[in-house]
Design an enzyme around this catalytic site. Structure first.
Site, PDB file in Angstrom:
ATOM      1  N   SER A   1      29.180 -46.940 -12.840  1.00 21.03           N
ATOM      2  CA  SER A   1      30.230 -48.589 -12.843  1.00 21.03           C
ATOM      3  C   SER A   1      30.641 -48.227 -14.278  1.00 21.03           C
ATOM      4  CB  SER A   1      29.840 -49.718 -12.071  1.00 21.03           C
ATOM      5  OG  SER A   1      28.683 -50.248 -13.964  1.00 21.03           O
TER       6      SER A   1
ATOM      7  N   VAL B   1      15.883 -46.707 -16.012  1.00 14.17           N
ATOM      8  CA  VAL B   1      14.769 -47.327 -16.995  1.00 14.17           C
ATOM      9  C   VAL B   1      13.580 -46.668 -15.537  1.00 14.17           C
ATOM     10  CG1 VAL B   1      15.865 -49.096 -17.690  1.00 14.17           C
ATOM     11  CG2 VAL B   1      14.993 -49.168 -15.010  1.00 14.17           C
TER      12      VAL B   1
ATOM     13  N   PRO C   1      31.054 -41.601  -6.275  1.00 12.56           N
ATOM     14  CA  PRO C   1      31.493 -41.067  -5.420  1.00 12.56           C
ATOM     15  C   PRO C   1      32.828 -42.407  -4.944  1.00 12.56           C
ATOM     16  CG  PRO C   1      29.722 -41.581  -4.462  1.00 12.56           C
ATOM     17  CD  PRO C   1      29.988 -41.220  -6.620  1.00 12.56           C
TER      18      PRO C   1
ATOM     19  N   CYS D   1       3.921 -56.697 -25.826  1.00 16.38           N
ATOM     20  CA  CYS D   1       3.849 -57.896 -25.813  1.00 16.38           C
ATOM     21  C   CYS D   1       5.345 -58.700 -26.123  1.00 16.38           C
ATOM     22  CB  CYS D   1       3.160 -57.745 -27.214  1.00 16.38           C
ATOM     23  SG  CYS D   1       2.514 -59.858 -27.425  1.00 16.38           S
TER      24      CYS D   1
ATOM     25  N   CYS E   1      -1.493 -60.554 -23.528  1.00 15.61           N
ATOM     26  CA  CYS E   1      -1.530 -60.099 -24.316  1.00 15.61           C
ATOM     27  C   CYS E   1      -3.060 -60.871 -24.620  1.00 15.61           C
ATOM     28  CB  CYS E   1      -0.523 -60.021 -25.424  1.00 15.61           C
ATOM     29  SG  CYS E   1      -1.498 -58.863 -26.978  1.00 15.61           S
TER      30      CYS E   1
ATOM     31  N   HIS F   1      17.727 -48.286 -22.053  1.00 16.24           N
ATOM     32  CA  HIS F   1      17.859 -49.234 -20.951  1.00 16.24           C
ATOM     33  C   HIS F   1      15.955 -49.685 -21.798  1.00 16.24           C
ATOM     34  CE1 HIS F   1      21.962 -49.972 -19.569  1.00 16.24           C
ATOM     35  NE2 HIS F   1      22.241 -50.141 -20.539  1.00 16.24           N
TER      36      HIS F   1
ATOM     37  N   GLN G   1      20.771 -44.958 -18.927  1.00 17.26           N
ATOM     38  CA  GLN G   1      21.092 -46.138 -18.779  1.00 17.26           C
ATOM     39  C   GLN G   1      19.444 -46.261 -17.721  1.00 17.26           C
ATOM     40  OE1 GLN G   1      25.168 -47.642 -18.559  1.00 17.26           O
ATOM     41  NE2 GLN G   1      25.495 -45.842 -17.700  1.00 17.26           N
TER      42      GLN G   1
HETATM   43  P1  OAD Z   1      25.300 -49.867 -11.178  1.00 16.19           P
HETATM   44  O1  OAD Z   1      24.718 -50.495  -9.966  1.00 16.19           O
HETATM   45  O2  OAD Z   1      26.608 -50.193 -11.292  1.00 16.19           O
HETATM   46  O3  OAD Z   1      26.505 -48.607 -11.216  1.00 16.19           O
HETATM   47  C1  OAD Z   1      26.139 -47.281  -9.619  1.00 16.19           C
HETATM   48  C2  OAD Z   1      27.424 -46.632  -9.551  1.00 16.19           C
HETATM   49  O4  OAD Z   1      26.850 -45.397  -9.220  1.00 16.19           O
HETATM   50  C3  OAD Z   1      28.341 -46.758  -8.932  1.00 16.19           C
HETATM   51  O5  OAD Z   1      29.336 -46.807  -9.522  1.00 16.19           O
HETATM   52  C4  OAD Z   1      28.223 -46.235  -7.514  1.00 16.19           C
HETATM   53  O6  OAD Z   1      29.807 -45.908  -6.416  1.00 16.19           O
HETATM   54  C5  OAD Z   1      27.736 -45.092  -8.013  1.00 16.19           C
HETATM   55  N1  OAD Z   1      26.947 -44.484  -7.133  1.00 16.19           N
HETATM   56  C6  OAD Z   1      26.575 -44.265  -5.895  1.00 16.19           C
HETATM   57  N2  OAD Z   1      25.211 -42.953  -5.648  1.00 16.19           N
HETATM   58  C7  OAD Z   1      26.016 -42.304  -6.337  1.00 16.19           C
HETATM   59  C8  OAD Z   1      25.366 -40.618  -6.049  1.00 16.19           C
HETATM   60  N3  OAD Z   1      24.562 -40.630  -4.951  1.00 16.19           N
HETATM   61  N4  OAD Z   1      26.505 -40.391  -7.641  1.00 16.19           N
HETATM   62  C9  OAD Z   1      27.160 -40.637  -7.908  1.00 16.19           C
HETATM   63  N5  OAD Z   1      27.162 -41.529  -7.929  1.00 16.19           N
HETATM   64  C10 OAD Z   1      26.684 -42.529  -7.594  1.00 16.19           C
HETATM   65  O7  OAD Z   1      24.318 -48.885 -12.171  1.00 16.19           O
HETATM   66  P2  OAD Z   1      24.973 -48.752 -13.913  1.00 16.19           P
HETATM   67  O8  OAD Z   1      26.013 -48.659 -14.464  1.00 16.19           O
HETATM   68  O9  OAD Z   1      24.101 -48.024 -13.738  1.00 16.19           O
HETATM   69  O10 OAD Z   1      20.971 -52.749 -16.915  1.00 16.19           O
HETATM   70  O11 OAD Z   1      24.625 -50.205 -14.443  1.00 16.19           O
HETATM   71  C11 OAD Z   1      24.787 -50.012 -16.008  1.00 16.19           C
HETATM   72  C12 OAD Z   1      23.215 -51.278 -16.433  1.00 16.19           C
HETATM   73  O12 OAD Z   1      23.924 -52.308 -15.681  1.00 16.19           O
HETATM   74  C13 OAD Z   1      21.966 -50.932 -16.229  1.00 16.19           C
HETATM   75  O13 OAD Z   1      21.416 -50.209 -16.887  1.00 16.19           O
HETATM   76  C14 OAD Z   1      21.262 -51.910 -15.638  1.00 16.19           C
HETATM   77  C15 OAD Z   1      22.250 -52.787 -14.750  1.00 16.19           C
HETATM   78  O14 OAD Z   1      21.630 -54.364 -15.541  1.00 16.19           O
HETATM   79  C16 OAD Z   1      19.865 -52.955 -17.059  1.00 16.19           C
HETATM   80  O15 OAD Z   1      18.563 -52.415 -16.470  1.00 16.19           O
HETATM   81  C17 OAD Z   1      19.947 -53.255 -18.909  1.00 16.19           C
HETATM   82 ZN    ZN Z   2       0.318 -59.871 -28.610  1.00 11.13          ZN
END
Ligand code: OAD
Ligand code: ZN
Length: 255
Positions: free
Chosen positions: A194, A102, A219, A126, A152, A118, A100
């Site tokens: 998460s 970027v 964690p 554009c 663009c 993502h 997920q």
């Molecule tokens: P979140 O920020 O929602 O969750 C991050 C998770 O990583 C949490 O559950 C933390 O407990 C855990 N965490 C923190 N440090 C860690 C470590 N060293 N090792 C393992 N786990 C750890 O991030 P995502 O689940 O990726 O969307 O969020 C999903 C999407 O929501 C993202 O891709 C983004 C956001 O809006 C877009 O950009 C489209």
């Molecule tokens: Zn264009």
């Protein structure tokens, strides 16, 4: 690090392994996560920064925020977790990382089979989806404009970062690939996410429904915790290097 006998047996015989990663995977590289105490969505409102409506309303604000994130990410290096996964790929006939994130750090670390759900923050697009401008031209224009939102050169529309915003659907090919890998997985790791954002959050369920052994590396507990077959309550940057050592004892490289 305590890995169960069940997991070790599965890893010893597995043909196909999948890792779904989220922002926690890159936390040890110094890139902030979205949720939790130090999370970006604790400090900023997603509806003001990560939607098409927000971008049209205030392109300058949104663009500056992405410039700030791009700079952070440009300065970041893959951590021990990313590097261990790139090495782990060599030990299984089928090994897929679905992310997920970027930030491109899995690719920089050397993972080859990567699916970005993502998008990628360094890409420029554009906003006119019918426009056929090349990415090289857009990249040049963005570099020229700096912190001012670029237009663009072909159609005059705004240039946006190549990430998926709230309310947008995921790239079709990416989600299709991710679903196929997940359904085929014998061991499925959900690491640093998460588990709250669909459709990525549904992938471990799809894997489990098709017989995979699901392991959560985080964690903190998440909605997936009670469903996972096993939980490792530690950072991905600590767990994957340990897991790699175990795999190197159990298996031979296949590539
Ligand atoms: P979140 O920020 O929602 O969750 C991050 C998770 O990583 C949490 O559950 C933390 O407990 C855990 N965490 C923190 N440090 C860690 C470590 N060293 N090792 C393992 N786990 C750890 O991030 P995502 O689940 O990726 O969307 O969020 C999903 C999407 O929501 C993202 O891709 C983004 C956001 O809006 C877009 O950009 C489209
Ligand atoms: Zn264009």
């Amino acid at each position: 690090m305590p890995f169960s006998m069940n997991l070790l047996k599965r890893l010893q015989s597995a043909y196909s392994v999948v890792v779904l990663s989220g922002a926690g995977m890159s936390a040890a590289s110094g890139i902030p996560t979205f949720r939790g105490r130090d999370g970006l969505w604790n400090q900023y409102r997603p509806e003001e920064l990560a939607t098409m409506e927000a971008f049209r309303r205030n392109p300058q604000l949104v663009w500056e925020w992405y410039c700030w994130r791009r700079d952070l990410i440009r300065g970041a290096k893959p951590n021990a977790g990313h590097l261990a996964l790139a090495e782990m790929e060599r030990y299984f006939p089928e090994f897929a990382v679905i992310t997920q994130n970027v930030d491109n750090l899995h690719q920089t670390a050397g993972t080859r089979n990567i699916t970005e759900l993502h998008g990628n923050i360094m890409r420029n697009l554009c906003i006119n989806t019918k426009c056929s401008i090349s990415s090289e031209v857009l990249d040049r224009e963005v570099a020229r404009m700096g912190k001012t939102p670029a237009r663009c050169p072909e159609c005059g529309s705004l240039v946006r970062p190549g990430v998926v915003w709230f309310g947008e659907s995921l790239p079709e090919a990416a989600i299709a690939r991710a679903q196929t890998f997940s359904a085929e997985a014998e061991v499925f790791f959900s690491a640093g996410t998460s588990s709250t954002v669909a459709p990525a959050s549904s992938l471990p369920y799809m894997a489990k429904g098709n017989g995979a052994y699901v392991v959560e590396i985080n964690p903190e507990e998440t909605p997936l915790s009670s469903v996972a077959d096993e939980r490792v309550a530690a950072g991905a940057h600590e767990v994957f290097p340990k897991l790699l050592q175990v795999i190197q004892k159990l298996r031979q490289r296949v590539r």
